[in-house]
Design a protein around this motif. Structure first.
Motif, PDB file in Angstrom:
ATOM      1  N   VAL A 109       0.546  -0.733   0.068  1.00 18.98           N
ATOM      2  CA  VAL A 109      -0.335  -0.124  -0.482  1.00 18.98           C
ATOM      3  C   VAL A 109       0.914   1.268  -0.096  1.00 18.98           C
ATOM      4  O   VAL A 109       1.706   1.547   0.903  1.00 18.98           O
ATOM      5  CB  VAL A 109      -0.265   0.316   1.058  1.00 18.98           C
ATOM      6  CG1 VAL A 109      -1.944   1.272   1.241  1.00 18.98           C
ATOM      7  CG2 VAL A 109      -1.697  -1.049   1.465  1.00 18.98           C
ATOM      8  N   HIS A 110       0.292   2.067  -1.143  1.00 19.43           N
ATOM      9  CA  HIS A 110       1.457   3.645  -1.232  1.00 19.43           C
ATOM     10  C   HIS A 110       0.574   4.209  -0.551  1.00 19.43           C
ATOM     11  O   HIS A 110      -0.534   5.199  -0.692  1.00 19.43           O
ATOM     12  CB  HIS A 110       1.779   3.575  -2.649  1.00 19.43           C
ATOM     13  CG  HIS A 110       2.444   2.506  -2.775  1.00 19.43           C
ATOM     14  ND1 HIS A 110       3.747   2.736  -3.912  1.00 19.43           N
ATOM     15  CD2 HIS A 110       3.379   1.226  -2.907  1.00 19.43           C
ATOM     16  CE1 HIS A 110       4.832   1.716  -4.519  1.00 19.43           C
ATOM     17  NE2 HIS A 110       3.998   0.931  -3.131  1.00 19.43           N
ATOM     18  N   GLY A 111       1.274   4.795   0.296  1.00 22.03           N
ATOM     19  CA  GLY A 111       0.512   6.508   1.168  1.00 22.03           C
ATOM     20  C   GLY A 111       0.864   7.888   0.352  1.00 22.03           C
ATOM     21  O   GLY A 111       2.568   7.907   0.265  1.00 22.03           O
ATOM     22  N   VAL A 112      -0.166   7.904  -0.249  1.00 18.68           N
ATOM     23  CA  VAL A 112      -0.227   9.138  -1.174  1.00 18.68           C
ATOM     24  C   VAL A 112      -0.530  10.797  -1.532  1.00 18.68           C
ATOM     25  O   VAL A 112      -0.354  11.680  -1.701  1.00 18.68           O
ATOM     26  CB  VAL A 112       0.212   8.882  -3.178  1.00 18.68           C
ATOM     27  CG1 VAL A 112       0.423   7.967  -3.436  1.00 18.68           C
ATOM     28  CG2 VAL A 112      -1.883   8.947  -2.839  1.00 18.68           C
ATOM     29  N   THR A 113      -0.788  11.114   0.137  1.00 19.21           N
ATOM     30  CA  THR A 113      -1.136  12.489   0.183  1.00 19.21           C
ATOM     31  C   THR A 113      -1.059  12.568   2.283  1.00 19.21           C
ATOM     32  O   THR A 113      -0.558  12.166   2.058  1.00 19.21           O
ATOM     33  CB  THR A 113      -3.101  12.379   0.327  1.00 19.21           C
ATOM     34  OG1 THR A 113      -3.103  13.490   0.744  1.00 19.21           O
ATOM     35  CG2 THR A 113      -3.334  11.217   1.692  1.00 19.21           C
ATOM     36  N   HIS A 114      -1.126  13.855   2.045  1.00 23.22           N
ATOM     37  CA  HIS A 114      -0.114  14.277   3.183  1.00 23.22           C
ATOM     38  C   HIS A 114      -1.251  14.147   4.797  1.00 23.22           C
ATOM     39  O   HIS A 114      -0.975  14.735   5.630  1.00 23.22           O
ATOM     40  CB  HIS A 114       0.196  15.988   3.383  1.00 23.22           C
ATOM     41  CG  HIS A 114      -0.816  16.970   2.573  1.00 23.22           C
ATOM     42  ND1 HIS A 114      -0.953  16.921   1.422  1.00 23.22           N
ATOM     43  CD2 HIS A 114      -1.751  17.880   3.705  1.00 23.22           C
ATOM     44  CE1 HIS A 114      -2.524  18.139   1.286  1.00 23.22           C
ATOM     45  NE2 HIS A 114      -2.013  18.602   2.184  1.00 23.22           N
ATOM     46  N   HIS A 115      -2.278  14.126   3.651  1.00 18.83           N
ATOM     47  CA  HIS A 115      -3.303  13.727   5.285  1.00 18.83           C
ATOM     48  C   HIS A 115      -3.063  12.378   5.738  1.00 18.83           C
ATOM     49  O   HIS A 115      -4.611  11.570   5.924  1.00 18.83           O
ATOM     50  CB  HIS A 115      -5.217  13.362   4.995  1.00 18.83           C
ATOM     51  CG  HIS A 115      -4.863  14.833   4.261  1.00 18.83           C
ATOM     52  ND1 HIS A 115      -4.797  16.205   4.934  1.00 18.83           N
ATOM     53  CD2 HIS A 115      -6.056  15.475   2.976  1.00 18.83           C
ATOM     54  CE1 HIS A 115      -5.171  17.170   4.722  1.00 18.83           C
ATOM     55  NE2 HIS A 115      -6.005  16.952   3.488  1.00 18.83           N
ATOM     56  N   GLN A 187       7.913  11.975  -0.339  1.00 15.72           N
ATOM     57  CA  GLN A 187       6.726  11.430  -1.435  1.00 15.72           C
ATOM     58  C   GLN A 187       5.690  10.651  -1.239  1.00 15.72           C
ATOM     59  O   GLN A 187       4.538  10.757  -1.771  1.00 15.72           O
ATOM     60  CB  GLN A 187       7.042  11.291  -2.803  1.00 15.72           C
ATOM     61  CG  GLN A 187       8.206  12.897  -3.640  1.00 15.72           C
ATOM     62  CD  GLN A 187       7.593  14.069  -3.359  1.00 15.72           C
ATOM     63  OE1 GLN A 187       6.514  14.138  -4.416  1.00 15.72           O
ATOM     64  NE2 GLN A 187       7.750  14.887  -2.515  1.00 15.72           N
ATOM     65  N   ARG A 188       6.297   9.082  -0.825  1.00 13.24           N
ATOM     66  CA  ARG A 188       5.277   8.419  -0.731  1.00 13.24           C
ATOM     67  C   ARG A 188       5.396   7.917   0.913  1.00 13.24           C
ATOM     68  O   ARG A 188       6.835   7.632   1.112  1.00 13.24           O
ATOM     69  CB  ARG A 188       5.199   6.785  -1.513  1.00 13.24           C
ATOM     70  CG  ARG A 188       4.829   7.752  -2.955  1.00 13.24           C
ATOM     71  CD  ARG A 188       4.666   6.165  -3.672  1.00 13.24           C
ATOM     72  NE  ARG A 188       4.666   6.598  -5.433  1.00 13.24           N
ATOM     73  CZ  ARG A 188       4.223   6.224  -6.254  1.00 13.24           C
ATOM     74  NH1 ARG A 188       3.783   5.036  -6.307  1.00 13.24           N
ATOM     75  NH2 ARG A 188       3.203   6.521  -7.159  1.00 13.24           N
ATOM     76  N   ILE A 189       4.695   7.118   1.270  1.00 10.73           N
ATOM     77  CA  ILE A 189       4.777   5.844   2.293  1.00 10.73           C
ATOM     78  C   ILE A 189       4.456   4.522   2.126  1.00 10.73           C
ATOM     79  O   ILE A 189       3.198   4.595   1.581  1.00 10.73           O
ATOM     80  CB  ILE A 189       4.222   6.953   4.150  1.00 10.73           C
ATOM     81  CG1 ILE A 189       4.862   8.266   4.556  1.00 10.73           C
ATOM     82  CG2 ILE A 189       4.513   6.149   5.243  1.00 10.73           C
ATOM     83  CD1 ILE A 189       4.281   8.572   5.315  1.00 10.73           C
ATOM     84  N   ILE A 190       5.229   3.897   1.877  1.00 10.94           N
ATOM     85  CA  ILE A 190       5.329   2.622   1.480  1.00 10.94           C
ATOM     86  C   ILE A 190       4.729   1.312   2.848  1.00 10.94           C
ATOM     87  O   ILE A 190       6.112   1.432   3.277  1.00 10.94           O
ATOM     88  CB  ILE A 190       5.959   2.185   0.095  1.00 10.94           C
ATOM     89  CG1 ILE A 190       5.503   2.783  -0.879  1.00 10.94           C
ATOM     90  CG2 ILE A 190       5.728   0.756  -0.154  1.00 10.94           C
ATOM     91  CD1 ILE A 190       6.780   2.979  -1.465  1.00 10.94           C
ATOM     92  N   TRP A 191       3.616   0.848   2.378  1.00 16.92           N
ATOM     93  CA  TRP A 191       3.821  -0.508   3.718  1.00 16.92           C
ATOM     94  C   TRP A 191       3.622  -1.402   2.604  1.00 16.92           C
ATOM     95  O   TRP A 191       2.932  -1.767   1.674  1.00 16.92           O
ATOM     96  CB  TRP A 191       2.153  -0.498   4.160  1.00 16.92           C
ATOM     97  CG  TRP A 191       2.206  -1.799   5.114  1.00 16.92           C
ATOM     98  CD1 TRP A 191       2.928  -2.508   6.463  1.00 16.92           C
ATOM     99  CD2 TRP A 191       1.174  -2.851   4.775  1.00 16.92           C
ATOM    100  NE1 TRP A 191       2.388  -3.204   6.771  1.00 16.92           N
ATOM    101  CE2 TRP A 191       1.905  -3.783   5.817  1.00 16.92           C
ATOM    102  CE3 TRP A 191       0.008  -3.355   3.694  1.00 16.92           C
ATOM    103  CZ2 TRP A 191       1.124  -5.203   5.409  1.00 16.92           C
ATOM    104  CZ3 TRP A 191      -0.276  -4.265   3.134  1.00 16.92           C
ATOM    105  CH2 TRP A 191      -0.018  -5.433   4.005  1.00 16.92           C
TER     106      TRP A 191
END
Length: 194
Positions: A109-115, A187-191
């Motif tokens: 899962v790639h997190g792609v927003t600052h929220h 830019q991304r936080i990836i699990w």
């Protein structure tokens, strides 16, 4: 002289009202760059309700994230483009990108927003220096993520931070000098499923 007389009062009023603005202290850049709203938290266990047991389907993704909708789209990852499921909040903004793994389960899962928030409070837009990432926890990105720093989140086995390095023009076979890396932004936080 007429031009000066006409626009000088507007200039003075804007200066005075700007001085009273509560956002002047933090600056507009920090407001746009990060957020204090958290829609999803990404940890070693997963991204929000998405875990390694979550089936890779739009229905399962939407069920794991109450209030979200899910829809397929094509996205770039480090080595190629592939189909993924986008998770969208109630306002229709994409928050996560969900990628298919083996056995019909979620692979990453790639997190792609600052929220959203990483395991140590990391947010999209935070700099390498703000997070305190160790250079030794990073490798240089390749192919579609050429020139980026791919770093393990502190104390995490399954979370990776992807930093974009503004104005970096190589060499692309190594990380940039420390002074440039300090200014790189997430830019991304990836699990990734264990």
């Amino acid at each position: 002289m007429r031009l000066f007389q006409r626009f000088f009062p507007v200039f003075v009023v804007s200066l005075l009202t700007g001085a009273c603005s509560p956002t002047l202290d933090t600056g507009p850049v920090s407001v746009a760059r990060t957020s204090n709203i958290t829609l999803v938290k990404i940890t070693d266990a997963g991204a929000g309700g998405i875990t390694s047991e979550t089936a890779y389907s739009e229905k399962a993704v939407a069920q794991a994230l109450p209030g979200f909708t899910a829809d397929g789209f094509q996205s770039a990852i480090e080595d190629k483009t592939e189909w993924a499921i986008g998770a969208f909040n109630s306002d229709g903004f994409q928050v996560l990108q969900v990628y298919k793994g083996s056995g019909g389960r979620v692979r990453a899962v790639h997190g792609v927003t600052h929220h959203l928030q990483g395991p140590n409070g990391e947010r999209i837009g935070m700099t390498f220096a703000e997070v305190g990432t160790s250079r030794s926890a990073c490798r240089v990105g390749r192919n579609l993520w050429r020139g980026m720093a791919i770093c393990k989140a502190d104390g995490s086995d399954n979370v990776t931070l992807v930093y974009a390095i503004s104005q970096y023009d190589g060499p692309f076979d190594r990380l940039p000098p420390s002074e440039q890396l300090r200014e790189a932004a997430i830019q991304r936080i990836i699990w990734t499923a264990p």
